[in-house]
Design an enzyme around this catalytic site. Structure first.
Site, PDB file in Angstrom:
ATOM      1  N   GLU A   1     -31.493  -3.309  43.213  1.00 40.99           N
ATOM      2  CA  GLU A   1     -30.073  -2.883  43.343  1.00 40.99           C
ATOM      3  C   GLU A   1     -29.198  -4.167  42.603  1.00 40.99           C
ATOM      4  OE1 GLU A   1     -26.668  -1.966  47.038  1.00 40.99           O
ATOM      5  OE2 GLU A   1     -28.569  -2.991  47.463  1.00 40.99           O
TER       6      GLU A   1
ATOM      7  N   LYS B   1     -24.039   5.464  44.952  1.00 44.33           N
ATOM      8  CA  LYS B   1     -24.340   5.124  46.508  1.00 44.33           C
ATOM      9  C   LYS B   1     -23.510   5.777  47.730  1.00 44.33           C
ATOM     10  CE  LYS B   1     -25.356   0.826  49.520  1.00 44.33           C
ATOM     11  NZ  LYS B   1     -25.099  -0.435  49.309  1.00 44.33           N
TER      12      LYS B   1
ATOM     13  N   CYS C   1     -30.141   1.345  49.075  1.00 47.76           N
ATOM     14  CA  CYS C   1     -29.959   0.389  50.073  1.00 47.76           C
ATOM     15  C   CYS C   1     -29.508   1.112  51.309  1.00 47.76           C
ATOM     16  CB  CYS C   1     -28.981  -0.654  49.534  1.00 47.76           C
ATOM     17  SG  CYS C   1     -29.167  -2.134  50.688  1.00 47.76           S
TER      18      CYS C   1
END
Length: 360
Positions: free
Chosen positions: A127, A196, A237
């Site tokens: 990331e 995301k 994440c």
């Protein structure tokens, strides 16, 4: 660059050199007991490749007319097999990210090339591989896709004929910023772009407060891509905390979930490995996470410890905190064996509960 990684399993094992292949044969667990020892090493993984008829939704590779564990029929599966290759090599690049974008890109591409030389078929960056992680950095480092960073990723994927999961970068599009992962195929073409979905907004008193939503907008779509080996599902994440996303990916035939992620010194030791093992066991898939290397001087200190977990919940290999490349040979035959032994995919009670996806 450090050349060591930690290999974790239910019992303790010695650390291995990372540029030596992790070529352990897949353990064949009984339905109720995990293996108690690491298996003996095998020859090069390509020698283990063989071709059968495969079912993508349930992951069971077979030579006969057996039913799919998801759809209940064969060949009536909604997405029948890939090439039938039962093993491939995955590489996770744990990059030391600096404040100089051009240096980050150059070093990332160099490590991608090294991974390809070591036989990696699918490679993932971490990331925010081109930028320090922080809400104050996102606007400064943001770029459009295609842009400086993704053009280089496209070139290096094509140059080495690999599937490249581009970690994530701050993306600018139509006045909004996103935390975005771009994936490129062996021909250099963009296969999918994952923004995301779940933004990292947390407040742990006395330890960490962070709000991605101050600068970033959330994505609103699922992201999968096909390879000759298997279908891959993507998250970034914080997406890993949401079990529903992984369940939907598994239902759509994914056998590998990849989460570029930068957990911190509070959430990392508490939840990083736990969440990966939970997603792997719940869905009987491989789960891989690619973290930046730890920089104690950074404003946001990443936990590190990039990891690969198998469908039995075993940690196959785990990095330390330094910059490194982590390798794991993914054995899809093992996945199908586990799904046959503990067939939860066909035992779900759709009459009592369901996880619903509201978008294709």
């Amino acid at each position: 660059m450090c050349t060591k990684s930690e290999a974790h399993a239910p019992t303790q094992h010695k650390t291995k050199q990372i540029f030596k292949a992790h070529r352990g044969s897949a353990p064949r667990p009984s339905p109720d007991h995990a293996p108690s020892a690491r298996p003996r090493l095998r020859p090069a993984f390509r020698a283990r490749q063989r071709r059968l008829t495969g079912c993508s939704p349930c992951g069971v590779w077979r030579s006969g007319e057996e039913p799919c564990l998801v759809s209940g029929s064969w060949p009536g599966c909604p997405a029948p097999s890939r090439s039938g290759v039962l093993a491939f090599r995955l590489a996770l690049i744990q990059l030391q990210v600096s404040s100089i974008k051009s240096d980050n890109i150059t070093r990332a591409c160099s490590l991608v090339r090294e991974a390809a030389k070591q036989g990696a078929n699918i490679v993932s960056l971490p990331e925010c591989f081109n930028s320090p992680y922080g809400t104050n950095y996102f606007p400064e480092y943001a770029e459009k896709i295609p842009g400086e960073s993704t053009k280089k990723l496209s070139e290096v994927a094509k140059e080495n004929s690999i599937y490249l999961i581009g970690g994530s970068i701050p993306e600018e599009d139509d006045g909004k910023l996103y935390n975005t992962c771009a994936v490129f195929g062996p021909d250099g073409n963009l296969l999918v772009k994952h923004r995301k979905i779940h933004l990292f907004d947390i407040d742990v008193p006395g330890k960490i407060t962070f709000q991605e939503s101050k600068t970033l907008s959330p994505g609103d779509s699922f992201s999968t891509f096909d390879t000759p080996y298997c279908r891959v599902g993507l998250g970034i994440c914080y997406d890993m905390r949401f079990a529903e996303l992984a369940q939907i990916y598994a239902r759509r035939g994914c056998q590998l979930l990849v989460y570029p992620g930068a957990f911190n010194m509070t959430t990392g030791p508490a939840h990083w490995e736990l969440l990966q093992r939970a997603r792997a066991v719940d869905n009987q898939v491989y789960v891989a996470t690619a973290s930046p290397a730890r920089d104690e001087k950074a404003s946001y200190v990443a936990w590190g410890h990039s990891t690969v977990v198998d469908p039995w919940g075993q940690v196959l290999t785990k990095a330390g905190t330094e910059e490194t490349i982590l390798y794991s040979d993914i054995d899809l035959k093992k996945l199908s064996e586990i799904r046959q032994q503990i067939p939860i995919l066909k035992q779900k009670r759709a009459d009592l509960y369901s996880v619903e996806s509201k978008k294709p």
